[in-house]
Write a protein that holds these residues in place. Structure first.
Motif, PDB file in Angstrom:
ATOM      1  N   PRO A  95       0.807  -1.236   0.000  1.00  0.00           N
ATOM      2  CA  PRO A  95       0.000   0.000   0.000  1.00  0.00           C
ATOM      3  C   PRO A  95       0.835   1.278   0.000  1.00  0.00           C
ATOM      4  O   PRO A  95       0.296   2.366  -0.254  1.00  0.00           O
ATOM      5  N   ARG A  96       2.137   1.155   0.251  1.00  0.00           N
ATOM      6  CA  ARG A  96       2.983   2.349   0.371  1.00  0.00           C
ATOM      7  C   ARG A  96       3.768   2.655  -0.896  1.00  0.00           C
ATOM      8  O   ARG A  96       4.443   3.685  -0.979  1.00  0.00           O
ATOM      9  N   VAL A  97       3.699   1.727  -1.845  1.00  0.00           N
ATOM     10  CA  VAL A  97       4.402   1.908  -3.124  1.00  0.00           C
ATOM     11  C   VAL A  97       3.383   2.381  -4.160  1.00  0.00           C
ATOM     12  O   VAL A  97       2.291   1.835  -4.265  1.00  0.00           O
ATOM     13  N   ARG A  98       3.742   3.391  -4.927  1.00  0.00           N
ATOM     14  CA  ARG A  98       2.807   3.906  -5.934  1.00  0.00           C
ATOM     15  C   ARG A  98       2.676   2.926  -7.096  1.00  0.00           C
ATOM     16  O   ARG A  98       3.548   2.060  -7.283  1.00  0.00           O
ATOM     17  N   GLN A  99       1.629   3.099  -7.895  1.00  0.00           N
ATOM     18  CA  GLN A  99       1.479   2.263  -9.082  1.00  0.00           C
ATOM     19  C   GLN A  99       2.704   2.462  -9.973  1.00  0.00           C
ATOM     20  O   GLN A  99       3.176   3.606 -10.119  1.00  0.00           O
ATOM     21  N   ASN A 100       3.234   1.402 -10.521  1.00  0.00           N
ATOM     22  CA  ASN A 100       4.472   1.399 -11.315  1.00  0.00           C
ATOM     23  C   ASN A 100       5.730   1.586 -10.475  1.00  0.00           C
ATOM     24  O   ASN A 100       6.838   1.629 -11.003  1.00  0.00           O
ATOM     25  N   GLY A 101       5.570   1.721  -9.155  1.00  0.00           N
ATOM     26  CA  GLY A 101       6.735   1.758  -8.274  1.00  0.00           C
ATOM     27  C   GLY A 101       7.390   0.382  -8.242  1.00  0.00           C
ATOM     28  O   GLY A 101       6.758  -0.638  -8.565  1.00  0.00           O
TER      29      GLY A 101
END
Ligand SMILES: C[S@@+](CC[C@H](N)C(=O)[O-])C[C@H]1O[C@@H](n2cnc3c(N)ncnc32)[C@H](O)[C@@H]1O
Length: 220
Positions: A160-166
């Motif tokens: 949940p803490r990583v952005r999309q495409n992260g």
């Protein structure tokens, strides 16, 4: 010297390093000081990531335009130095570790490299510290290189803490080849994690045979 990949002969490992961006004086001194600590029995000889992995992580951080990064497992600070150097001047790297002694070495080299102001080192149990962080999807990059039995929880908490495409990088996912014949709890944990991630639709996953195995996850 940092550990060489079990997949390479010493000659091939030399060729890999000679064909990659060389370390500058600060990073080379950090690698040498960590090796000297290991020789004196003050630190494990296998903890620091391979030189070529550090070069890749710096390149990836810069190429992906990472602004906010997190590392779990900092030790004497080589991997963090590489990530921090790939960040823009206003970028940030949060480092989680529980060893005051080893990270004191890291702090010295981050100062010397002029990246200390980008790094926020938080001492304590990494899972507790991570769980206390806001669940906003703000991270562009995370690197996990701590207790192997904790990787599954780290990946769950990172999601949940990583952005999309992260991107999340997981170290030691080949366990020196023991993924084929696991011996320890750490080995079994990584085997189970590798299988779970390959089947997890939330991540695009590739396990690269670099150093001791480096898994790249992209959050879909
Ligand atoms: C393999 S070393 C990290 C090496 C580092 N990435 C480098 O390239 O130099 C693992 C580190 O994880 C830390 N560590 C292990 N388990 C931890 C935990 N549960 N909480 C916080 N730190 C932990 C250890 O103190 C150690 O410094």
């Amino acid at each position: 010297m940092t550990p060489r990949s079990f997949l390479l002969t010493p000659e091939l490992a030399d060729h890999v390093r000679a064909s990659s961006e060389p370390l500058d004086e600060v990073a080379a001194d950090l690698v040498a000081e960590t090796a000297a600590m290991a020789e004196r029995g003050e630190a494990p000889a296998t903890f620091q990531i391979a030189v070529e992995q550090g070069v890749l992580m710096q390149l990836l951080t810069r190429a992906l335009g990472v602004r906010r990064a997190l590392e779990i497992g900092t030790f004497t600070g080589f991997s963090a130095l590489c990530i921090a150097r790939g960040l823009p001047a206003d970028g940030s790297l949060v480092c989680l570790d529980r060893s005051e002694e080893w990270t004191a070495v890291a702090r010295r080299y981050w100062e010397r490299a002029g990246v200390a102001d980008r790094i926020d080192l938080r001492l304590g149990n990494a899972l507790d510290t991570l769980r206390a962080m806001s669940e906003e999807p703000v991270l562009d990059l995370a690197f996990v290189d701590a207790d192997k039995t904790g990787y599954r929880d780290y990946v769950e908490e990172l999601y949940p803490r990583v952005r999309q495409n992260g991107v999340v990088l997981l170290d030691n996912t080949l366990r020196g080849g023991r993924v084929l014949a696991p011996e320890s709890d750490d080995d079994h944990a990584v085997v189970a994690l590798n299988a779970a991630l390959a089947a997890d639709p939330r991540w695009e996953t590739v396990l690269l045979p670099l150093a001791d195995g480096l898994t790249l996850l992209r959050r879909r």
